[in-house]
Design an enzyme around this catalytic site. Structure first.
Site, PDB file in Angstrom:
ATOM      1  N   LYS A 151      32.962   9.116  36.985  1.00  0.00           N
ATOM      2  CA  LYS A 151      33.411  10.092  36.038  1.00  0.00           C
ATOM      3  C   LYS A 151      34.428  10.417  34.908  1.00  0.00           C
ATOM      4  O   LYS A 151      34.934   9.423  34.631  1.00  0.00           O
ATOM      5  CB  LYS A 151      34.832  10.800  37.528  1.00  0.00           C
ATOM      6  CG  LYS A 151      33.667  11.341  38.696  1.00  0.00           C
ATOM      7  CD  LYS A 151      34.787  11.887  39.363  1.00  0.00           C
ATOM      8  CE  LYS A 151      34.222  12.557  40.973  1.00  0.00           C
ATOM      9  NZ  LYS A 151      34.067  13.994  40.396  1.00  0.00           N
ATOM     10  N   ASP A 181      30.049  12.136  35.658  1.00  0.00           N
ATOM     11  CA  ASP A 181      29.924  13.285  36.152  1.00  0.00           C
ATOM     12  C   ASP A 181      31.268  14.175  34.988  1.00  0.00           C
ATOM     13  O   ASP A 181      32.368  13.691  35.320  1.00  0.00           O
ATOM     14  CB  ASP A 181      30.161  13.258  37.579  1.00  0.00           C
ATOM     15  CG  ASP A 181      30.649  14.912  38.644  1.00  0.00           C
ATOM     16  OD1 ASP A 181      30.987  15.694  37.174  1.00  0.00           O
ATOM     17  OD2 ASP A 181      31.014  14.827  39.330  1.00  0.00           O
ATOM     18  N   GLU A 207      26.128  15.176  35.361  1.00  0.00           N
ATOM     19  CA  GLU A 207      26.208  16.350  36.275  1.00  0.00           C
ATOM     20  C   GLU A 207      27.109  17.354  35.104  1.00  0.00           C
ATOM     21  O   GLU A 207      28.424  17.434  34.928  1.00  0.00           O
ATOM     22  CB  GLU A 207      27.507  16.260  37.474  1.00  0.00           C
ATOM     23  CG  GLU A 207      26.596  15.241  38.608  1.00  0.00           C
ATOM     24  CD  GLU A 207      27.139  14.832  39.659  1.00  0.00           C
ATOM     25  OE1 GLU A 207      28.174  15.675  39.429  1.00  0.00           O
ATOM     26  OE2 GLU A 207      26.811  13.571  40.100  1.00  0.00           O
ATOM     27  N   ASP A 232      26.306  21.108  39.256  1.00  0.00           N
ATOM     28  CA  ASP A 232      27.305  21.158  40.821  1.00  0.00           C
ATOM     29  C   ASP A 232      28.396  22.191  40.936  1.00  0.00           C
ATOM     30  O   ASP A 232      27.525  23.411  41.609  1.00  0.00           O
ATOM     31  CB  ASP A 232      28.325  19.744  40.686  1.00  0.00           C
ATOM     32  CG  ASP A 232      29.216  19.774  41.815  1.00  0.00           C
ATOM     33  OD1 ASP A 232      29.088  20.570  42.335  1.00  0.00           O
ATOM     34  OD2 ASP A 232      30.096  18.705  41.857  1.00  0.00           O
ATOM     35  N   LYS A 259      26.508  19.791  48.059  1.00  0.00           N
ATOM     36  CA  LYS A 259      27.470  19.500  48.746  1.00  0.00           C
ATOM     37  C   LYS A 259      27.611  20.683  49.728  1.00  0.00           C
ATOM     38  O   LYS A 259      28.566  21.802  49.779  1.00  0.00           O
ATOM     39  CB  LYS A 259      28.633  19.181  47.952  1.00  0.00           C
ATOM     40  CG  LYS A 259      28.220  18.404  47.108  1.00  0.00           C
ATOM     41  CD  LYS A 259      29.874  18.583  45.880  1.00  0.00           C
ATOM     42  CE  LYS A 259      29.707  17.564  45.083  1.00  0.00           C
ATOM     43  NZ  LYS A 259      31.188  17.239  44.422  1.00  0.00           N
TER      44      LYS A 259
END
Length: 352
Positions: A151, A181, A207, A232, A259
């Site tokens: 991240k 991400d 992402e 996402d 998700k």
């Protein structure tokens, strides 16, 4: 006839979970206990909207959840069309019914649910200061992960490049797949420059480089980026079929990340998959900070898709006050051990 009881709970992270939007220390979830009043059999589901992110993160969520559960119990079925705006509630209901029908944590019969095959997963590196992230990267590499997701967007970009350089100094792209991400942290005017710099490290994908809702800017990035972009947050709140098609046809990403708690429950995620496949767009499945109850449901469903690329299914093991499940990370795979003792849901829920 069914009854549906709601059990709210606050979960505590073993260590702070940092993203570019802030740091999570606790997690609010609502467990559902669905009981067949004739047989006494039950199923458990988890509703877990993410604060300031889920489209159904609403001030009156507890009241709304109670009303929907009351109607679902009375009707004896899930009203999918009416629940499109509430993906976390839909996911909790879907998985409670799946658990009830299966009368087992093995919701579907797959090599994963039989315990003969693991699901490949990425090793997730949460945001922190440079030293913390460096240490976590070392731990994941030593644990044997072949795909690491970092991240980015919370510390200086040059330091993040240094962390990626550290990985590549020790492991080539054929040894370790690297994903990043950004959680929408880049500005559109800077994004392509940063993607060009990131490309030096032979990344699998990034992402959500810019914040959601900028479809034309994201479309331009997907065309110009030297490596693939995965959507996402962009999918959150896009719940109607025609709107989903419009998003995919406009942006044309290389990947989407699904998700269920955020993207329409399991049925909604399957809609996204079908539309993506029609357009030659890849996908993978990720949990969204659910506890083991939600993680198991996602993993059991994910296994029916026969995944070969690493999925994002390690986050259910993050909490100190989880319910023990026969889920284990071994090497770089999530495994389900059906021979282990079934969790005592009723005792767990009654302690809340």
């Amino acid at each position: 006839m069914y009854s549906l009881k709601i059990f709210p709970r606050t979960l505590h992270f073993k260590q702070p979970a940092g993203t570019s939007r802030g740091v999570y220390h606790v997690r609010q979830v609502w467990y559902l206990l669905l009981t067949d009043t004739e047989t006494g059999q039950y199923g458990v589901g988890e509703c877990a909207p993410l604060p300031a992110l889920s489209c159904d993160d609403l001030p009156d969520y507890p009241r709304l959840l109670a009303e929907i559960c009351e109607k679902t119990a009375a009707d004896g079925r899930i009203d999918y069309e009416a629940l499109r705006p509430y993906p976390s509630i839909l996911f909790g209901l879907e998985t409670a019914f799946a658990h009830l029908q299966a009368q087992s944590l093995r919701f579907w019969d797959t090599p994963f649910s039989r315990g003969t095959q693991g699901i490949p997963i990425n090793g997730l590196i949460w945001m922190g200061n440079f030293d913390e992230m460096y240490r976590r990267i070392e731990e994941k590499m030593k644990a044997g992960f072949r795909c690491i997701k970092v991240k980015i967007g919370a510390i200086e970009f040059e330091q993040e490049l240094e962390l990626l350089a550290h990985i590549r100094q020790h492991f080539s792209a054929s040894d370790i797949e690297l994903r990043v991400d950004a959680n929408g942290a880049f500005r559109p005017e800077d994004a392509l420059r940063k993607l060009t710099q990131l490309n030096e490290f032979q990344l699998h994908s990034i992402e959500q480089p810019i914040r959601a809702g900028q479809w034309e800017a994201m479309k331009a990035l997907c065309v110009a980026s030297p490596f693939p972009i995965a959507l996402d947050e962009e999918l959150i709140g896009v719940n109607e079929i025609e709107r989903k098609k419009e998003l995919l046809d406009t942006i044309r990403p290389q990947y989407i990340i699904l998700k269920p708690s955020l993207h329409g429950g399991i049925r909604g995620a399957e809609e996204w998959i079908s539309m993506a496949q029609e357009r030659g767009i890849g996908y993978w499945v990720t949990s969204a900070l659910e506890s083991n109850i939600g993680l198991n449901a996602i993993a059991q469903w994910c296994a029916t898709l026969h995944p070969t690329m690493p999925q994002g299914l390690g986050t259910g093991l993050l909490f100190t006050d989880n319910l023990d499940y026969p889920l284990h990370i071994e090497g770089d795979c999530l495994w389900f051990h059906p021979e282990e003792e079934t969790p005592d849901f009723l005792t767990f829920l009654n302690r809340i």
